[in-house]
Scaffold this active site. Sequence first.
Site, mmCIF file in Angstrom:
data_model
loop_
_atom_site.group_PDB
_atom_site.id
_atom_site.type_symbol
_atom_site.label_atom_id
_atom_site.label_comp_id
_atom_site.label_asym_id
_atom_site.label_seq_id
_atom_site.Cartn_x
_atom_site.Cartn_y
_atom_site.Cartn_z
ATOM 1 N N LYS A 1 0.887 -1.182 0.000
ATOM 2 C CA LYS A 1 0.000 0.000 0.000
ATOM 3 C C LYS A 1 0.921 1.227 0.000
ATOM 4 C CE LYS A 1 -1.904 2.941 2.093
ATOM 5 N NZ LYS A 1 -1.679 4.358 1.751
ATOM 6 N N GLY B 1 1.820 4.376 13.574
ATOM 7 C CA GLY B 1 2.402 3.108 14.034
ATOM 8 C C GLY B 1 1.686 2.582 15.260
ATOM 9 N N GLY C 1 6.383 4.857 8.705
ATOM 10 C CA GLY C 1 5.572 6.072 8.725
ATOM 11 C C GLY C 1 5.669 6.736 10.084
ATOM 12 N N SER C 2 4.630 7.490 10.412
ATOM 13 C CA SER C 2 4.680 8.290 11.633
ATOM 14 C C SER C 2 4.449 7.409 12.874
ATOM 15 C CB SER C 2 3.615 9.386 11.580
ATOM 16 O OG SER C 2 2.346 8.797 11.430
ATOM 17 N N THR C 3 4.947 7.884 13.989
ATOM 18 C CA THR C 3 4.788 7.149 15.241
ATOM 19 C C THR C 3 3.307 7.050 15.619
ATOM 20 O OG1 THR C 3 7.000 7.707 15.969
ATOM 21 C CG2 THR C 3 5.416 7.179 17.699
ATOM 22 N N CYS D 1 13.468 10.343 8.004
ATOM 23 C CA CYS D 1 13.215 9.888 9.372
ATOM 24 C C CYS D 1 14.451 10.049 10.248
ATOM 25 C CB CYS D 1 12.775 8.441 9.359
ATOM 26 S SG CYS D 1 13.922 7.370 8.470
HETATM 27 P P1 NAD Z 1 1.986 8.404 7.856
HETATM 28 O O1 NAD Z 1 2.134 7.597 9.087
HETATM 29 O O2 NAD Z 1 0.956 9.448 7.810
HETATM 30 O O3 NAD Z 1 1.680 7.449 6.601
HETATM 31 C C1 NAD Z 1 2.523 6.379 6.260
HETATM 32 C C2 NAD Z 1 1.710 5.348 5.506
HETATM 33 O O4 NAD Z 1 0.711 4.822 6.384
HETATM 34 C C3 NAD Z 1 0.957 5.882 4.292
HETATM 35 O O5 NAD Z 1 0.962 4.904 3.271
HETATM 36 C C4 NAD Z 1 -0.452 6.070 4.829
HETATM 37 O O6 NAD Z 1 -1.445 5.991 3.828
HETATM 38 C C5 NAD Z 1 -0.565 4.902 5.782
HETATM 39 N N1 NAD Z 1 -1.555 5.061 6.849
HETATM 40 C C6 NAD Z 1 -2.001 6.215 7.406
HETATM 41 N N2 NAD Z 1 -2.919 5.935 8.358
HETATM 42 C C7 NAD Z 1 -3.043 4.589 8.401
HETATM 43 C C8 NAD Z 1 -3.823 3.694 9.203
HETATM 44 N N3 NAD Z 1 -4.641 4.138 10.137
HETATM 45 N N4 NAD Z 1 -3.678 2.378 8.991
HETATM 46 C C9 NAD Z 1 -2.821 1.906 8.062
HETATM 47 N N5 NAD Z 1 -2.080 2.701 7.273
HETATM 48 C C10 NAD Z 1 -2.176 4.034 7.452
HETATM 49 O O7 NAD Z 1 3.444 8.941 7.567
HETATM 50 P P2 NAD Z 1 3.900 9.933 6.433
HETATM 51 O O8 NAD Z 1 3.458 11.290 6.805
HETATM 52 O O9 NAD Z 1 3.500 9.376 5.098
HETATM 53 O O10 NAD Z 1 5.494 9.791 6.526
HETATM 54 C C11 NAD Z 1 6.261 10.525 7.382
HETATM 55 C C12 NAD Z 1 6.624 9.723 8.621
HETATM 56 O O11 NAD Z 1 7.302 8.521 8.255
HETATM 57 C C13 NAD Z 1 7.565 10.460 9.528
HETATM 58 O O12 NAD Z 1 7.156 10.324 10.850
HETATM 59 C C14 NAD Z 1 8.889 9.740 9.319
HETATM 60 O O13 NAD Z 1 9.794 9.837 10.368
HETATM 61 C C15 NAD Z 1 8.451 8.358 9.076
HETATM 62 N N6 NAD Z 1 9.501 7.601 8.374
HETATM 63 C C16 NAD Z 1 10.217 6.662 9.073
HETATM 64 C C17 NAD Z 1 11.241 5.960 8.451
HETATM 65 C C18 NAD Z 1 12.063 4.928 9.176
HETATM 66 O O14 NAD Z 1 12.718 4.115 8.519
HETATM 67 N N7 NAD Z 1 12.072 4.894 10.500
HETATM 68 C C19 NAD Z 1 11.528 6.224 7.109
HETATM 69 C C20 NAD Z 1 10.783 7.194 6.440
HETATM 70 C C21 NAD Z 1 9.757 7.872 7.085
#
Ligand code: NAD
Length: 494
Positions: free
Chosen positions: A189, A247, A242-244, A298
């Site tokens: 996704k 997560g 993605g975001s904490t 990140c």
């Molecule tokens: P986000 O958490 O908003 O979204 C990430 C993904 O999750 C997207 O595909 C989104 O559609 C999906 N998503 C959103 N809500 C969801 C839910 N309720 N259930 C399942 N999937 C859902 O993050 P973002 O704004 O796209 O990315 C930025 C974040 O990612 C930052 O916090 C960054 O630090 C983190 N990040 C971490 C790493 C790492 O390796 N640690 C790498 C890159 C980015």
Amino acid sequence: MNTPHTAMPPLLQQPLRLLIDGQWVGCASGARMDVINPSTGEVLAQEALGGAADIHQAVQAARRALEAGPWARMRPAERTRLLLKLADALDQHGDELALLETLNTGKPLKVARLFDVGHAAECLRYNAGWATKLNGETRAVSLHGDWHAYTLREPVGVVGLIVPWNVPLAMAVSKIAPALAAGCTVVLKPAELTPLTALRLGELIVAVGFPPGVVNIVTGLGTEAGQALVAHPGVDKVSFTGSTAVGKAILGSAAGNLKRVALELGGKSPVFIFPDADLDRAIDAAARGIFSNTGQVCAAGSRLFVHRSVAERVVEGVARRARQLRVAPGLVADAEIGPVISARQRERVMAYVASGRAEGAEVVAGGEAIDGAGYFIQPTVMVNTAPAMKVVREEIFGPVLCVQQFDDDSLEQLAARGNDTDFGLSSSIWTRDLRTAHQMVRRLKAGNVRVNAAAALDFAMPFGGYKQSGWGRENGREGVEAYTELKSVAIDLN
Ligand code: NAD
């Protein structure tokens, strides 16, 4: 800001669809969403908004491919060959993939070509080799009598992969490659803001000959397609970057069938510059560490701790670099920094800058959004920041550096200041003193520590976070083994 005119890649000249069971299909609801070029605000395409029904089809296809059909019987060496073919295909179509990535994220074209696409191809090559090296081992058991005991590594099963928008292709491949090396099948996704390179990757996956259903791609919103994937009982593991905040939400949704969960989350990574450091290199690295990819990284070094005796020189050096960086659409030849991903993200970052000012921080470089159609922000350096400030505590995910000074702190105290965060993804230390370096390395609560190095991404090195930066590691042996289950076998030979 003007974007040079360029021929649109073929992907953008057709309706965007989902890849399910080797077929390109529309989504069940027919709903679509605009895909925007953040350099211009223009619509590039319309993606299909997949939902629970599409996820269900994709999971079923992945299950069939896992349990029956050619993938289930494929020898590890054949998986290696397919992954290597895919890596070559990425290289062959590298210019087109880089153009798609630049159009969709705004990042400089040369960065997209060298880093994003190059990184993805190398990631496939690294993981390809693991397909033939995922061994169990015999164990010397002390049971009574004569036994043959050993472990087996088996694919964890159907894996749901959810990725963010900052490095879309490389992030998708960093999950697909080890999952396939381990023999899993996947449903990817992509982030709703950046589906383009994932879909082109899907075309290449089909073209190089992966059997239907091994890789399925469902574009759509996180709250719909993402949520449905995480909650689906037919999914054995979810790997999320993605975001904490999301997560944490995923943990709850995944509980239904207790699926395995891997989380790569946010960071607020400290950079320490000691007075004996090679300051020119440290300054350059500190600037690159926060401004690369417009700060949307990140592991960005977003908190700079600099010794008071060199603070003026370091801050001035980083601020000068911030002012000099060419902020422009990624298709402009000398662009160094592109826009942030969306108007919303720009508002978010600017709200952080305003909150920093309101709490008493001083902006010594940048600090403003750049007028125009794209979502550009000046690279920003803030001094006089303090541990309790929002800009210091929260991940901004934009080109904003927060500087604090240290003086005669012990290494214990200094590491404690660095560790004073919910996150624990990365950190870097600049010193020529071995004792200082090693002592700091041991004290820092972070999954990745660099010494005198700007960046050190290598697929052999596990990557992941302590604390609220995540669960598990990607890359290296650990990264592939994370897509396996371990079975213990004991045979009574008596
Ligand atoms: P986000 O958490 O908003 O979204 C990430 C993904 O999750 C997207 O595909 C989104 O559609 C999906 N998503 C959103 N809500 C969801 C839910 N309720 N259930 C399942 N999937 C859902 O993050 P973002 O704004 O796209 O990315 C930025 C974040 O990612 C930052 O916090 C960054 O630090 C983190 N990040 C971490 C790493 C790492 O390796 N640690 C790498 C890159 C980015």
